[in-house]
Structures are given as C-alpha cells and as structure tokens.
Design an enzyme around this catalytic site. Sequence first.
Site, PDB file in Angstrom:
ATOM      1  N   GLU A  98     -11.110 -10.775  -5.850  1.00 34.18           N
ATOM      2  CA  GLU A  98      -9.690 -10.752  -5.502  1.00 34.18           C
ATOM      3  C   GLU A  98      -9.273 -12.033  -4.792  1.00 34.18           C
ATOM      4  OE1 GLU A  98      -8.875  -7.351  -2.986  1.00 34.18           O
ATOM      5  OE2 GLU A  98     -10.819  -7.469  -2.035  1.00 34.18           O
ATOM      6  N   CYS A 137      -9.540  -2.871 -10.626  1.00 37.44           N
ATOM      7  CA  CYS A 137      -8.994  -1.742  -9.876  1.00 37.44           C
ATOM      8  C   CYS A 137      -7.652  -2.075  -9.228  1.00 37.44           C
ATOM      9  CB  CYS A 137      -9.989  -1.265  -8.825  1.00 37.44           C
ATOM     10  SG  CYS A 137     -10.401  -2.563  -7.648  1.00 37.44           S
ATOM     11  N   HIS A 173       0.803  -1.225   0.000  1.00 34.25           N
ATOM     12  CA  HIS A 173       0.000   0.000   0.000  1.00 34.25           C
ATOM     13  C   HIS A 173       0.833   1.271   0.000  1.00 34.25           C
ATOM     14  CE1 HIS A 173      -3.304  -2.784   0.708  1.00 34.25           C
ATOM     15  NE2 HIS A 173      -3.934  -1.908  -0.055  1.00 34.25           N
ATOM     16  N   ASP A 211      -4.472  -8.489  -4.770  1.00 35.43           N
ATOM     17  CA  ASP A 211      -4.665  -9.667  -3.926  1.00 35.43           C
ATOM     18  C   ASP A 211      -4.847 -10.930  -4.761  1.00 35.43           C
ATOM     19  OD1 ASP A 211      -4.428  -8.819  -1.227  1.00 35.43           O
ATOM     20  OD2 ASP A 211      -6.277  -7.684  -1.459  1.00 35.43           O
TER      21      ASP A 211
HETATM   22  C1  PEP Z   1      -6.573  -5.351  -4.924  1.00 34.10           C
HETATM   23  O1  PEP Z   1      -6.428  -6.259  -4.093  1.00 34.10           O
HETATM   24  O2  PEP Z   1      -6.263  -5.456  -6.127  1.00 34.10           O
HETATM   25  C2  PEP Z   1      -7.125  -4.052  -4.514  1.00 34.10           C
HETATM   26  C3  PEP Z   1      -7.419  -3.127  -5.396  1.00 34.10           C
HETATM   27  O3  PEP Z   1      -7.299  -3.849  -3.187  1.00 34.10           O
HETATM   28  P1  PEP Z   1      -6.131  -3.440  -2.183  1.00 34.10           P
HETATM   29  O4  PEP Z   1      -4.904  -3.155  -2.994  1.00 34.10           O
HETATM   30  O5  PEP Z   1      -6.597  -2.253  -1.428  1.00 34.10           O
HETATM   31  O6  PEP Z   1      -6.004  -4.675  -1.352  1.00 34.10           O
HETATM   32 MG    MG Z   2      -7.368  -6.124  -2.168  1.00 35.90          MG
END
Ligand code: PEP
Ligand code: MG
Length: 538
Positions: free
Chosen positions: A428, A499, A186, A452
């Site tokens: 995911e 996303c 993140h 994920d």
């Molecule tokens: C993902 O897992 O691709 C996602 C967009 O969620 P995050 O990165 O917040 O886990």
């Molecule tokens: Mg995720």
Amino acid sequence: MKKGIAASRGYAIGHVIIKEDVDITITDAKVENVESEKNRLDKALEISKNQIEKVKEKALKNMGEDKAAVFESHIMLLEDPEFIGAIEMEITNNNTNAEKAVKDISDSFLAIFESMEDEYMRERAADVKDVSNRILLNLLGKMSGIEITENNTILVAHDLTPSDTAQLDKEKVIAFLTNIGGRTSHSAIMARTLEIPAIVGMNDITSSVKNGDLLIVDGIEGNVIVNPDDETIKLYERKVEEYKEEVEGLKRLIEVKTCTKSGKRIDVAGNIGKSEDVHKVIENGADGIGLFRTEFLYMDRDNLPTEEEQFESYKYVLEKMEGKPVVIRTLDIGGDKKLSYLPLPEEMNPFLGYRAIRLCLDRIDIFKVQLRALLRASVFGNLKVMFPMIASLDEFLKAKAVVDECKAELKSEGKEYSEEIEWGIMVEIPAAAVCADELAKYVDFFSIGTNDLIQYTLAADRMSEKVSYLYNPMHPAVLSLIKMTIDGAHNHGKWCGMCGEMAGDETAIPTLVSYGLDEFSMSASSILRAKQIIINQD
Ligand code: PEP
Ligand code: MG
C-alpha cells in the site's frame, strides 16, 4: 438536490437527525439562586438516567447481559449519594454553577479511581468520566454521541469516526451523510459493511438540512433530495423495491465458484472489521476473508484488548470459516484510526507518520500480545497473517523476528500453534510495489491496499473531498504499480490479492482480472456483484 461522493450503495427515505459536534466548554460563573441551580442539576440527572436506561435496553438486545451491566453501574453512579451529594454541596457552599460543580467533583473522583491499585477500580474511572460527560451535556442542552432512538433515521454529521460508525444501530439508522470524507475513508467502508447507503464529502449538508427534514438518499448516484414531493417519493419507493429485487437476484451466485470464461479460478473474499462481521461474509458466498482489520478490536474500549480476548475473536472467525483462508492483518492504528487510551504524538501528516507496522515495531509489547493470540488461534483454521504499511524488506524481517520470539515463548509454555501459517504484507506504499519483485522472495503473499496506495501515489488524501478528483484508481501510475506487484508475486510463485476498495469497484474488476490478480477481497455487500462481473471476463 445535493450531491456528494457515493460511498455505500442503496436507497433510503427517512428523516434527518443531525449529530452535533459536542463541545463541553464550561464557564466558571457563580450563581445567586442556589436552589434553582440544584433544580437544573436534578433535571439533568433525570434526563441522563432516562437516556442510560434506553442505551441499556439497546445493549441488552444487541450485545448481551454483561455489556448491558456497565450501564446499570452508570445508573447507580447517578444515584450515588456520595457523588451527587458532593456536587450538591459544592453548589450550596460555594455558589458554584452546576456545570463547574459536576466537573470539579467528577475530576476529584476520577483522580481517586485512577490512582487505585486494583485494576477493576481503576476501570471505574472511565464510568465516572462517561456519566459526568453525560450530565454536563444535558446541563448544556446538547445531544450526546449518537444514541438514535427513532426508526428510519438518516444521520447527518460533519464527520463520523470509525468508532461512531461501528456503534450505529442499523435498525434505526438507515443511511448517513457527512460533510467530509472520501469513498475510502473508514466510515465509508464501515457503511458498506453495515450495508446501509452513505454519501460522504457533501461539504455543507449539516447546514443545508434541519432535524426532521424528509430526505431521499441515493447511495448509487451520490444524490440527496431534501423534502421531496409525493411524485418523487413514489419514484424512489419503486427504486427501493427494484434495488431489493436486484440484490435478491444476485443471491443465485452464493454457491457459485468464481471462474473466468477461460477457466481461471479467482477467489472472491470479504473484508471484516469485527469478528461478528464474518456472518455477512459467509451469507454472501465468499471464498474466505481477505482482510480482517483488527484495529476495530482495539476501539470502543478503555484499554488494550488482552491476548485472551484477541485469541477468542480470531478463533471465532477461523472456526466459522471452516478451513477457508482467513487473512488477518496486524494492528493498523494511526492515520484516521485513533485509540482514546493510546495517545499518539501530534503529527502534521498522520497518514505519513507513526502508524501500523511502524508503531508495532516500536511498541513490541503491544505487538507481541497480538502475535501470540494469532499464533495460538492458528490451530483452529486456515490462517494467513499480513503486516500493514510495509515500506521496506527490513520491516518485514523485523516483524518476522518478533513472530519467532513469540513462537519460542509459546513453545516453552507448551502452547500449540500451526507451522502452516502464511506470512504476507500489504502493498500500500508505492515503494513496496516498486520493490515487489525483491519482496516476493521473502513473503508468502501480497495483498494490495489500494485505499492507501492510491493516496500515496497521487499525493491525494483519501479523506479529502477537495482532491477527490485526483483520487483515481484507474490512473496509469496506479495501474502500473498494481501490475508490477502482481508480476512480482507471480515471478516467485507467490499469490497476490487486493483488499482495498478498488477490488470491489465494478469498473476496475475487468482490468484487474486481465492483470492476473488471484484474489479480490471487499465489503460483504459487494461480493455477489463482483462475482457476476468476474464470471463474464475472458
Ligand atoms: C488499504 O489501504 O487499501 C487498506 C485495505 O487498508 P485500510 O483501508 O484499512 O487503510
Ligand atoms: Mg491501508
């Protein structure tokens, strides 16, 4: 030259500041010279005051008067005769060393504040904690957090938490480098939002550079050059300029609606973590918001955000997007995203544990506050809501049942909400991708979370640089799950977006277009480059 995982594009030339991991271990030694111990305390108080003055100025500039007022109260506490007097008495009467005296007295103040009925007074406990930690760090001669005051800083750290990254001041920090982490950790995602170059997974960068070293950061190749010669500096100064020009050139695509050569219209949307990020997404010509990671509203604070606070944030984004779709994801806490005030059980595998929808379905009290805020905000724009980490249909149906409860409550309170909201899920977890054809009968849309999905499919931790060779978006197993998800949605007349970071990955976009993906959502800084690639596909 040092190499790592390129996490956010761009070049930077600047000086190193290393963020030390702060360890506040206190020894319980007695002192003989009470006066010199009190002098140490005075000095630490003075440094603390200067630091807080600087933070206050920054807060005033970046966040406005009310946020800055907190730091005024911190200064008052530093000068409070009762608080400081008690610490001095402890040193004088019991020959306690300054660190232990600060710790003991602030613990007793904390206990008093924490037990108070009045919520405002209870919140003051956090201020006492903050101020006493600062005094302790200064007594121990350690730097606190990441209050950077120098321009052109390249921040070097073992790791940065998402909330560390969220606090970075872009005016001062022009790039960051970390020992650990992968492209989809993140903090890397936040770097792309901030549009500053970042390289992660560098293994030992904290021990291979020193404070003040001059570095060149190449966030495209993932290279760092330590104390470069003049010729290399000139070469990279040119690259910085060329990169700026390239970014300028892409601006011609801001107003362009993205269609493939064969005329298929594709939405290119932006990912945001805080409501203010919406501006960057708009500036980059996005067709909507494809992912609002609401957990950032829950970070950098001492308590859960209220319904009202959340309502204001969602309304703000919906209004700014003027009717364009806004996909808001419900709370996805857990994994690498933690809340200081909501302790989660220690788990061996937090990414496989109690997080996201699993936590929300267990803590309906927390979940309902968010759902009510979302429902109320829905009348201000084109809202779509999705649930993270769905592994089974049952979870989606349970979440929808809580939504229905919230709707009934709002109705009885005479509060408005829109009936047009679309309800979707993030795909995911591989199980959801495999069952996409079934799930698509119930949901309004899918959004594929590849960050994920890839780690779960390949059993390769997205945070680990050691297994990053396995973390491959183009692995046939990952591609096949993506294709299954898109086909599952289309079989039932639903749309499918993505996303995860793969949506902005230049090498993956052509394949995703050929699979029929309807919406690509990514960091604002990747939008224009993605548009350019999509309009060149058949
Ligand atoms: C993902 O897992 O691709 C996602 C967009 O969620 P995050 O990165 O917040 O886990
Ligand atoms: Mg995720």
